[in-house]
Every structure is written in C-alpha cells, then in structure tokens.
Design a protein around this motif. Structure first.
Motif, PDB file in Angstrom:
ATOM      1  N   LEU A   1     115.971  -0.728   1.184  1.00 22.34           N
ATOM      2  CA  LEU A   1     117.213  -0.842   2.151  1.00 22.34           C
ATOM      3  C   LEU A   1     118.481  -0.756   1.050  1.00 22.34           C
ATOM      4  N   ARG A   2     118.140  -1.242  -0.002  1.00 20.73           N
ATOM      5  CA  ARG A   2     119.674  -0.281  -0.919  1.00 20.73           C
ATOM      6  C   ARG A   2     119.567   1.116  -1.138  1.00 20.73           C
ATOM      7  N   TYR A   3     118.494   1.375  -1.189  1.00 21.37           N
ATOM      8  CA  TYR A   3     117.947   2.828  -1.446  1.00 21.37           C
ATOM      9  C   TYR A   3     118.654   4.233  -0.222  1.00 21.37           C
ATOM     10  N   ALA A   4     118.622   3.849   1.055  1.00 20.37           N
ATOM     11  CA  ALA A   4     119.152   3.983   1.879  1.00 20.37           C
ATOM     12  C   ALA A   4     120.377   3.917   1.926  1.00 20.37           C
ATOM     13  N   ALA A   5     120.933   2.510   1.688  1.00 22.84           N
ATOM     14  CA  ALA A   5     122.407   2.665   1.967  1.00 22.84           C
ATOM     15  C   ALA A   5     123.114   2.988   0.653  1.00 22.84           C
ATOM     16  N   GLN A   6     122.710   4.005  -0.502  1.00 20.26           N
ATOM     17  CA  GLN A   6     123.367   4.300  -1.020  1.00 20.26           C
ATOM     18  C   GLN A   6     123.082   5.876  -1.164  1.00 20.26           C
ATOM     19  N   VAL A   7     122.825   6.440  -0.896  1.00 22.29           N
ATOM     20  CA  VAL A   7     121.690   7.833   0.607  1.00 22.29           C
ATOM     21  C   VAL A   7     123.520   7.676   1.119  1.00 22.29           C
TER      22      VAL A   7
END
Length: 167
Positions: free
Chosen positions: A127-133
């Motif tokens: 979720l964090r990675y997707a939010a950063q992208v």
C-alpha cells in the motif's frame, strides 16, 4: 504461513520488512495534502529526532496522525504502552540506520512495539509503495523535492570524496 508473526522471521527479513514500513516526513506531508492516497497509517514507523541540541534518532510506531501531530509508541523502551505526542517536523526524511533498526527489532522482540503478522506487513508495504507511485504521478512537488534531496546527497558525497582525495 499467513499468520506468521514478524518476531518469528529471521533478522534479515525483519530488517527488510521494517524498512518497508518506514514513512518519511515528505511522504507524510504528501499524505496530508492527499489523504486518499493511503487512508490508514497506523503501525507504520517513523524515524524521529529526539535530540534538542544534537541529533538523536529513534524509531517509533505510528498510532495515529492528526494534522501536524503524530501519536507514536515505542519511543521509550521502559514505557512500552506509553503513547507520546510529537510534531511532523521531527520526523526524518532519511532512512533508518542499521543500528536504529537493531534497536527497533529489540523493541519488537520484547513487546515495546506491537508485533504484526508478516502477511499484514507485506500488504502495508504494498500500500505504501502504491501510494508513493501515485504521489509521484499526482503530486510533482513530492517527486521534485525527493529528487532535489537525492541530488544534494550525491553532491555532498562527491564533495567529501574530492576533499578526501585533494585534502
């Protein structure tokens, strides 16, 4: 196994997963501007500057965030369930150092911070990675700020290296 706990995996895997749960000040500011990117930030970790006259960093687990105020646990190993209030300004943009991660793993093992299921951690990291992208796409300021910081770090390293070679 899906119900395997973070304390039950080897230290290399613990470090990898805990690094994946770290949120930086810039990223938290982006989430303030666009809370829909990642609505829940409980149980993620921040690197807090606790020093007044010098830098003293400690890993803390987010309980909740209201505007510029964070509620965190695990700052003081002698007060396991004490929730401390701090300001977003004290959250670091740098990643955890190895020795800070070692202290964090110690806190995890002795119950100062909440143990988490590995499956849940992997989901949170995703979720964090997707939010950063998504932030990089929707919020160019976030990307520009990060790029400027990285370029500054590279320039600082280059200066130190050239000084070491010529000095």
């Amino acid at each position: 196994p899906p119900d395997l706990m973070l304390t039950n995996v080897d230290e290399g895997r613990q470090r990898e997963l805990l690094r994946g749960l770290q949120l930086t000040r810039d990223f938290l500011r982006t989430l303030q501007a666009a809370p829909g990117l990642m609505p829940n930030n409980a149980n993620f970790f921040v690197r807090l500057n606790m020093g007044s006259r010098y830098f003293l960093y400690v890993a803390a687990q987010i309980v909740q965030i209201n505007g510029d105020e964070l509620q965190v646990r695990g700052v003081d190993p002698n007060q396991p369930h004490f929730i401390q209030r701090t300001k977003l300004a004290y959250v670091s943009n740098a990643m955890f150092k190895d020795e800070e991660l070692a202290v964090l793993i110690g806190k995890l093992r002795c119950g100062v911070i909440s143990d988490l299921r590995v499956g849940e951690v992997e989901e949170m990291v995703g979720l964090r990675y997707a939010a950063q992208v998504e932030a990089a796409v929707q919020h160019p300021h976030y990307t520009a700020t990060r790029r400027a910081q990285q370029e500054q770090q590279v320039a600082n390293r280059a200066h130190v290296i050239s000084y070491a070679l010529t000095g």
